[in-house]
Design a protein around this motif. Structure first.
Motif, mmCIF file in Angstrom:
data_model
loop_
_atom_site.group_PDB
_atom_site.id
_atom_site.type_symbol
_atom_site.label_atom_id
_atom_site.label_comp_id
_atom_site.label_asym_id
_atom_site.label_seq_id
_atom_site.Cartn_x
_atom_site.Cartn_y
_atom_site.Cartn_z
ATOM 1 N N TYR A 90 70.860 74.345 24.577
ATOM 2 C CA TYR A 90 69.840 74.211 23.524
ATOM 3 C C TYR A 90 69.222 75.568 23.208
ATOM 4 O O TYR A 90 68.978 75.901 22.046
ATOM 5 C CB TYR A 90 68.756 73.210 23.964
ATOM 6 N N ILE A 91 68.974 76.356 24.238
ATOM 7 C CA ILE A 91 68.416 77.700 24.034
ATOM 8 C C ILE A 91 69.391 78.549 23.232
ATOM 9 O O ILE A 91 69.007 79.233 22.269
ATOM 10 C CB ILE A 91 68.105 78.386 25.385
ATOM 11 N N ILE A 92 70.654 78.516 23.599
ATOM 12 C CA ILE A 92 71.668 79.326 22.904
ATOM 13 C C ILE A 92 71.761 78.888 21.442
ATOM 14 O O ILE A 92 71.788 79.711 20.516
ATOM 15 C CB ILE A 92 73.041 79.199 23.608
ATOM 16 N N LYS A 93 71.773 77.589 21.226
ATOM 17 C CA LYS A 93 71.903 77.058 19.846
ATOM 18 C C LYS A 93 70.654 77.403 19.032
ATOM 19 O O LYS A 93 70.750 77.835 17.882
ATOM 20 C CB LYS A 93 72.097 75.542 19.932
ATOM 21 N N GLY A 124 56.655 88.442 20.609
ATOM 22 C CA GLY A 124 57.252 87.974 21.855
ATOM 23 C C GLY A 124 56.436 86.874 22.483
ATOM 24 O O GLY A 124 55.238 86.748 22.219
ATOM 25 N N TRP A 125 57.088 86.070 23.304
ATOM 26 C CA TRP A 125 56.371 85.019 24.039
ATOM 27 C C TRP A 125 57.082 84.762 25.349
ATOM 28 O O TRP A 125 58.311 84.830 25.421
ATOM 29 C CB TRP A 125 56.307 83.726 23.204
ATOM 30 N N SER A 126 56.284 84.465 26.405
ATOM 31 C CA SER A 126 56.860 84.215 27.729
ATOM 32 C C SER A 126 56.392 82.885 28.270
ATOM 33 O O SER A 126 55.236 82.507 28.065
ATOM 34 C CB SER A 126 56.418 85.297 28.713
ATOM 35 N N THR A 127 57.282 82.204 28.946
ATOM 36 C CA THR A 127 56.929 80.942 29.608
ATOM 37 C C THR A 127 57.419 81.015 31.040
ATOM 38 O O THR A 127 58.590 81.316 31.289
ATOM 39 C CB THR A 127 57.622 79.751 28.905
ATOM 40 N N ASP A 128 56.508 80.756 31.985
ATOM 41 C CA ASP A 128 56.920 80.643 33.389
ATOM 42 C C ASP A 128 56.568 79.247 33.857
ATOM 43 O O ASP A 128 55.437 78.794 33.653
ATOM 44 C CB ASP A 128 56.191 81.676 34.254
ATOM 45 N N ALA A 129 57.507 78.562 34.469
ATOM 46 C CA ALA A 129 57.245 77.162 34.821
ATOM 47 C C ALA A 129 58.136 76.751 35.988
ATOM 48 O O ALA A 129 58.919 77.550 36.507
ATOM 49 C CB ALA A 129 57.535 76.270 33.612
ATOM 50 N N VAL A 130 57.984 75.503 36.379
ATOM 51 C CA VAL A 130 58.869 74.945 37.387
ATOM 52 C C VAL A 130 60.013 74.189 36.709
ATOM 53 O O VAL A 130 61.132 74.158 37.196
ATOM 54 C CB VAL A 130 58.086 73.989 38.314
ATOM 55 N N ASP A 131 59.699 73.615 35.591
ATOM 56 C CA ASP A 131 60.704 72.882 34.839
ATOM 57 C C ASP A 131 60.506 73.194 33.371
ATOM 58 O O ASP A 131 59.463 73.710 32.967
ATOM 59 C CB ASP A 131 60.561 71.377 35.095
ATOM 60 N N ILE A 132 61.470 72.880 32.549
ATOM 61 C CA ILE A 132 61.376 73.234 31.132
ATOM 62 C C ILE A 132 62.002 72.143 30.280
ATOM 63 O O ILE A 132 62.960 71.492 30.688
ATOM 64 C CB ILE A 132 62.042 74.607 30.887
ATOM 65 N N SER A 133 61.412 71.953 29.099
ATOM 66 C CA SER A 133 61.933 70.927 28.190
ATOM 67 C C SER A 133 62.309 71.589 26.869
ATOM 68 O O SER A 133 62.000 72.760 26.628
ATOM 69 C CB SER A 133 60.864 69.865 27.936
ATOM 70 N N VAL A 149 61.057 75.178 24.776
ATOM 71 C CA VAL A 149 61.941 76.162 24.157
ATOM 72 C C VAL A 149 61.518 76.366 22.706
ATOM 73 O O VAL A 149 61.388 77.496 22.229
ATOM 74 C CB VAL A 149 63.419 75.699 24.225
ATOM 75 N N ASP A 150 61.279 75.254 21.994
ATOM 76 C CA ASP A 150 60.859 75.351 20.590
ATOM 77 C C ASP A 150 59.552 76.131 20.483
ATOM 78 O O ASP A 150 59.386 76.962 19.595
ATOM 79 C CB ASP A 150 60.662 73.944 19.995
ATOM 80 N N GLU A 151 58.625 75.856 21.391
ATOM 81 C CA GLU A 151 57.320 76.529 21.337
ATOM 82 C C GLU A 151 57.491 78.026 21.594
ATOM 83 O O GLU A 151 56.912 78.860 20.905
ATOM 84 C CB GLU A 151 56.386 75.923 22.391
ATOM 85 N N ASN A 152 58.291 78.347 22.598
ATOM 86 C CA ASN A 152 58.487 79.740 22.981
ATOM 87 C C ASN A 152 59.108 80.544 21.842
ATOM 88 O O ASN A 152 58.591 81.588 21.423
ATOM 89 C CB ASN A 152 59.369 79.770 24.227
ATOM 90 N N LEU A 153 60.216 80.051 21.305
ATOM 91 C CA LEU A 153 60.888 80.759 20.208
ATOM 92 C C LEU A 153 60.013 80.747 18.957
ATOM 93 O O LEU A 153 59.945 81.729 18.212
ATOM 94 C CB LEU A 153 62.238 80.099 19.898
ATOM 95 N N GLY A 154 59.342 79.623 18.754
ATOM 96 C CA GLY A 154 58.502 79.495 17.553
ATOM 97 C C GLY A 154 57.360 80.502 17.542
ATOM 98 O O GLY A 154 57.090 81.158 16.530
ATOM 99 N N LYS A 155 56.690 80.647 18.680
ATOM 100 C CA LYS A 155 55.553 81.564 18.735
ATOM 101 C C LYS A 155 56.016 83.015 18.574
ATOM 102 O O LYS A 155 55.367 83.807 17.894
ATOM 103 C CB LYS A 155 54.809 81.391 20.064
#
Lengths: 234, 457
Positions: free
Chosen positions: A120-123, A183-192, A196-202
């Motif tokens: 999903y990230i690649i797409k 740029g935007w960064s997300t650090d987490a234990v799990d990811i949905s 991904v949409d929020e990270n790329l969107g921001k």
């Protein structure tokens, strides 16, 4: 190697000093996307140990690679020899309280087992890279699992496993000769997928918003300012 | 044994792919002393390898601290598995490595591994004691040394081996008055042996840091505005490295994140500006014999007479950008890291301005020593804060000022340089990019820049 193995090493030591030993085994996978296209896929495993020694109110640290129990003995000897030159501005003892036992985190999974999100990230990066005013989308996504085992001369032991995920997006927007970045960064234990949409969107929104922006004027004196994102307080 | 592992790795790879391997064995010592008390003593040792397989425009990377043939086999299999079933990239670049087959002996005179820790403490204390002048509230001295032995091989049949040694001493002197703390830092380091500490006056290093810090006791903040400025070698170096140098790293060019994309052959700075990146300077902290793709180190002219001439290239970027310029800039922090284009020793080359560089400035600021800052290579914006400044009034250096920061757009500022002095110095440091830290230097002569934004009070 677990904390009981480490505790046995400590119990067998003949030095008249206090020791705390941690063994860290870490395995990680990551992908890097460059200009909207997958560029790097990475896997690695690292096994290291850290030995702290307190001798006559001085402390030292020795770090090294660990493959077998004897490596720990060599490392403790190193820390012991170093301790007589060690820091005097230090604690006088190691913890004597058994930490709360943490259950292993079951959510974190390596990229190779996280194929849906990775695809999903690649797409998503590829699609975003084709958007209006977006010139370059670059993404770093990694998953990491770390097992920490430790023990000290007070008989305290610990075993825990931590998982983590990092998603960093960097976007360049262009409009004619004008160029801006976000740029935007997300650090987490799990990811949905939503993350991904929020990270790329921001990241992309920031880059596009900064097109045609002008440099903030230099002002003499004092101004009231507003810090937009609570993260900036970190 | 390392060469056996490399030969084994080569036997696992095929002719339709490029593959390379880095083996690193390292040891390091760190000592931190504050106000005469040892705060930290730590030693580190380890080894391991990293491999890359490049196929159809993509890299599969794998690494491990297990330095065995079996571990290498597993790494190759993992890297191939990661690349399997990927959609072929648009990038059809073929990597053409430079063939080298050399085993270099260390060039230092006195290995830091053979110097006892007592002697290292003596060196550290001599600097710390000399720095403790009257009026100084606190002195911190950070000693570090480390040796890494590298063996690098690739499918070209390359095998190169060399060693690096990076001793460094950093002294920080602090002054406090009316609740305001100011600090000046000085350091010395290189890719060299312990002789760097024997051949340099460390007491003078400590005294200089403290003398300059004492000058700031009564310094007022500079008034913000647009000024003519003079940068000392340290700030010249930071500007050259941070604001400009990172934008020449070709992975950013390929990724579309650099302001210098497509500008080779174009004027990017004043005609008197020449910017060099040179990893061949003997003993300099950023120097190396081979980069981590096995390409021999080469001096690079990035800017000649204000014209952009070159990027800092890895083997792949040289192929993608079709410039056939294998200038050996691929560096990785450890064998586990992916080597990417990085700087080495980056500086504005000495010019021929031999007049008084302050004389022509009615009202300006002279900047000394880098404290912190940032650059965005994608937009060219930068901001650097100096350790301190001095006002320039009617052509003369005047009062000391604090909190002086320089900001602007890289290419705009590069064109405003109108004087480049003759005497050059390099400042040693450590550069961070994509989570990797590598030893570098940056510097130059004093330079004068017209009409730059200075932040302050």
């Amino acid at each position: 190697m677990d904390s009981e193995d480490i505790r046995r090493v400590i119990d067998a030591l003949k030095y008249k000093a206090k020791f705390e030993i941690f063994v860290v085994t870490s395995s990680g996978e990551s992908i890097e996307i460059e200009k909207g296209e997958l560029k790097y896929v990475y896997t690695g495993d690292i096994s290291t140990a850290s030995v702290r020694c307190i001798l006559d109110k001085r402390s030292s640290v020795a770090n090294g690679k660990i493959e077998k129990i004897n490596d720990l003995k060599d490392l403790t000897e190193q820390a012991y020899k170093l301790a007589r030159f060690g820091s005097t501005d230090t604690q006088s003892d190691f913890s004597n309280k058994q930490p709360r036992i943490l259950s292993a985190d079951k959510n974190g999974r390596p990229i190779s087992k996280n194929k849906n999100i990775t695809d999903y990230i690649i797409k998503s990066a590829a699609e975003l890279n084709r958007s209006d005013k977006i010139y370059s989308v670059n993404v770093y996504f990694s998953t990491n699992s770390t097992k920490i085992s430790g023990a000290n001369t007070n008989g305290i032991t610990v075993d825990r496993t931590d998982s983590s995920i990092a998603l960093n997006s960097s976007v360049i927007a262009k409009d004619g000769n004008d160029q801006a970045s976000g740029g935007w960064s997300t650090d987490a234990v799990d990811i949905s997928k939503a993350d991904v949409d929020e990270n790329l969107g921001k990241a992309s929104k920031m880059a596009v918003s900064m097109l045609k922006s002008r440099q903030a004027p230099t002002v003499r004196g004092q101004l009231q300012i507003l810090l937009y994102n609570p993260l900036y307080f970190c | 044994m390392d060469e056996d592992i490399i030969r084994h790795f080569s036997s696992l790879t095929s002719t339709d792919e490029y593959a390379d391997i880095r083996i690193g064995r390292y040891s390091a010592l760190n000592i931190l002393m504050e106000d005469g008390k040892t705060k930290e003593v730590s030693e580190s040792k380890g080894d391991g390898f990293g491999i890359r397989i490049y196929k159809q425009g993509r890299y599969g990377l794998a690494s491990s601290t297990r330095l065995t043939k079996r571990a290498v086999e597993e790494a190759v299999e993992k890297a191939r598995k990661l690349l399997r079933n990927q959609v072929p990239s648009r990038n059809k670049t073929k990597i053409e490595p430079e063939y080298n087959n050399m085993r270099l002996k260390p060039r230092w005179k006195e290995s830091t591994e053979e110097v006892g820790i007592e002697e290292k403490f003596r060196v550290l204390r001599s600097c710390a004691d000399a720095a403790k002048l009257k009026g100084i509230s606190s002195v911190s001295v950070d000693y570090s040394d480390g040796i890494t032995e590298w063996t690098i091989g690739s499918t070209a049949g390359n095998i190169v081996s060399f060693s690096e040694s990076h001793p460094r001493l950093l002294v920080s002197s602090f002054v406090r008055k009316d609740g305001i703390t100011q600090a000046v830092r000085k350091s010395i380091g290189g890719n060299i042996g312990f002789e760097i500490f024997r051949n340099n006056d460390l007491e003078k290093l400590g005294r200089t840091a403290s003398t300059e810090a004492l000058n700031l006791l009564d310094a007022k903040p500079v008034k913000g505005g647009r000024y003519d400025v003079v940068l000392d070698y340290s700030m010249t170096g930071v500007y050259t490295h941070e604001a400009f140098g990172h934008a020449t790293e070709a992975d950013g060019i390929v990724a579309g994140t650099s302001i210098l994309e497509g500008k080779i052959g174009q004027r990017v700075g004043a005609e008197i500006v020449n910017i060099i990146d040179d990893p061949t300077i003997p003993g300099a902290r950023g120097s190396f014999a081979f980069d981590q793709e096995g390409t021999k180190a080469k001096r690079r002219i990035l800017v000649g007479n204000g014209v952009l001439l070159s990027y800092l290239e890895s083997l792949e970027t040289a192929g993608i950008l079709d410039r056939n310029e294998k200038n050996g800039a691929a560096r990785g922090m450890t064998p586990f890291n992916n080597p990417i284009p990085r700087m080495s020793n980056t500086f504005i080359a000495p010019g021929d301005f031999d007049e008084d560089i302050f004389e022509d400035i009615k009202l300006g600021v002279s900047f000394y020593g880098f404290q912190y800052g940032y650059t965005d290579p994608g937009s060219g914006k930068f901001m650097f804060k100096a350790q301190y400044g001095r006002m320039i009034r009617n052509g003369k250096l005047a009062e000391y000022v604090r909190d002086a920061a320089l900001s602007g757009y890289t290419l705009d500022v590069l064109k405003r340089i109108d004087a480049v002095g003759r005497d050059m110095r390099l400042d040693d440091g450590t550069c961070g990019k994509s989570g990797q830290w590598v030893p570098v230097t940056s510097g130059g002569p004093d330079i004068r820049i017209r009409g730059v934004v200075v932040g302050g009070q």
